[in-house]
Design a protein around this motif. Sequence first.
Motif, PDB file in Angstrom:
ATOM      1  N   TYR A   1      10.877  21.794  49.950  1.00  0.00           N
ATOM      2  CA  TYR A   1      10.578  20.361  49.979  1.00  0.00           C
ATOM      3  C   TYR A   1      10.450  19.819  51.392  1.00  0.00           C
ATOM      4  O   TYR A   1       9.833  18.766  51.603  1.00  0.00           O
TER       5      TYR A   1
ATOM      6  N   PHE B   1      10.666  12.814  45.094  1.00  0.00           N
ATOM      7  CA  PHE B   1      11.707  13.552  45.823  1.00  0.00           C
ATOM      8  C   PHE B   1      11.310  13.581  47.292  1.00  0.00           C
ATOM      9  O   PHE B   1      12.116  13.352  48.178  1.00  0.00           O
TER      10      PHE B   1
ATOM     11  N   TRP C   1      19.013  17.723  49.147  1.00  0.00           N
ATOM     12  CA  TRP C   1      19.298  18.821  48.206  1.00  0.00           C
ATOM     13  C   TRP C   1      20.768  19.174  48.147  1.00  0.00           C
ATOM     14  O   TRP C   1      21.263  19.590  47.096  1.00  0.00           O
TER      15      TRP C   1
END
Lengths: 263, 308
Positions: free
Chosen positions: B16, B232, B256
């Motif tokens: 990510y 996210f 995370w």
Amino acid sequence: MSAPTPILEVRDAVKHFDGLRAVAGASFDVARGSITALIGPNGAGKTTMLDLLSGFARLDAGAIRLANRSIAGMAPHQIARLGLVRTFQLTRVLAGISVLDNMLLAAPRQPGEHIPSLLASPRLARQREARARLAAEELLETFGLRLKAADYAGSLSGGERKLLEIARALMTESSIVLLDEPMAGVSPRLGRSILDRIAILRQERGTTFLFVEHDMDAVMSRADKVVVMAQGRVIATGTPAEIRADSMVVEAYLGGLAGERVP
Amino acid sequence: MSVDFWINVGVLAGIYGIFTLGLQLNAGFTGLLNFGQAGFMAIGAYSVGIFVVSWGLPLWLAFLLAVALAVAAGMLVGISALRLRSHHFAIATIGFAEIVRYTLQNAEFSGGNQGLIGFDDDWRSVNEWALSKLASVELDAYTQLPLLLAIWATFLVLLVTMELLQRTPWARVLRGIREDEDATAALGKNTFSYKLQSLGIAAALAAIAGFFVSLNITYLYPTVFDPTFTFFGYAILVLGGLGSYTGVALGSIIFWVLLEGTRLMETSLSAGQQSSLRFVIVGLSLILLSRLRPQGILGNRNELRAEP
């Protein structure tokens, strides 16, 4: 011998906005190296005319020629590359980047702005950047902004923003600069000093200026030539003295409305 | 158990992170609200799977083609939607991501809801080799460790590249567009072309992230690329701060660790309740951050003018 070709020729320009004729068949020339003022009452079509000249509005009919080349239908960035730059009535500094970056962004012919040429010749990009930095610092000095170079443009006062926007326009090395009310929103003293600097730059660089302004004293004392618009048409052109003597202009504009300013 | 768990958190943070570098370029440095990043990630991941399984291409070639395909998709979205301003563009990109998801879910070439499997043999052999090397330092018990290292090495290289690119005159034009597109066009910049480039690079980064997603889960199915995953990315962006690539790395790790770490909480709640509570905790942390440090951890307050 005829006079040299004007840098800007506007012929029968027409622009409608939903049935409103903002510009209704206006024609005028701007002589190379001149300081030309564009005046007229509110709603005369002055700002629309600047939008047409700079590509921010599209001509419905008529023709505009910049240095003998038709620019009707071109995008703003294409016209800018042909050497015409404009400022906006409400200043548009790039608030979230520094004063110096505002100036450097305006530097012409920077190969570092294109990834392929940046990768091909990073050295050339660096050299151009260094040269642009010198030019930017000199202009910032002229406009009294040298000490603010590292500040974010968003932290400048209204008057300083006006100065930065004009300095940035000059940074492009354009042959013609359009200024939309360079004196609006700044103190009369600063406004006059802006016009003084423009006169000096015209002398030094031969840059042509076309400016929209409501301050008649400034227009009459600084412009070589005045173009008067009313209701979308050009009703008179001439030297300041000729305009002052023109009874039609006096009636349409200067008479009761002399000294009028937009808030 | 615990070390494997945190290795997985690191894998997600790295993936990510790469994903959000593209959002930083778009939203942070160009002022483009790209809400379709999950769509580009899906195109990247699925293309890898399809090229290997259906076409029999080697994984690495499939990867390169997948990135190219995602960039092409970015161009297509850009050409059709970039003339829309801010929020209108954002809505168009959400639409794009949904189109991608529904296509993958229903098309035959993508395996529909059953998904794709069996494309990562090439990676498995690299993984074996790496584990044999790691055996010499007695780390070969952690089977996901090679993937973690590969992801973070890639992430750091991309992060430095983006950071260097950010210092060029090219990036100055992007920041000009973020501040005022018309004023930048008036200075002679082809703003449309720059926005297209920004979107294309973001799509490439999303595709690289998608490639690592495919290696991580070894099995591709449409819900992995739910368009909400774009958010996210935006949560990471807001955490780390707009206008900072290093902030993306930091934001991704914090996001995370919060989201996965809260799995380890010992509560008397049911599994469903606890998994909802995890998002509540992440949400509250974001609210707290926006109170205490609205520009994000490493964000620059003066550059915060860009939306969102």
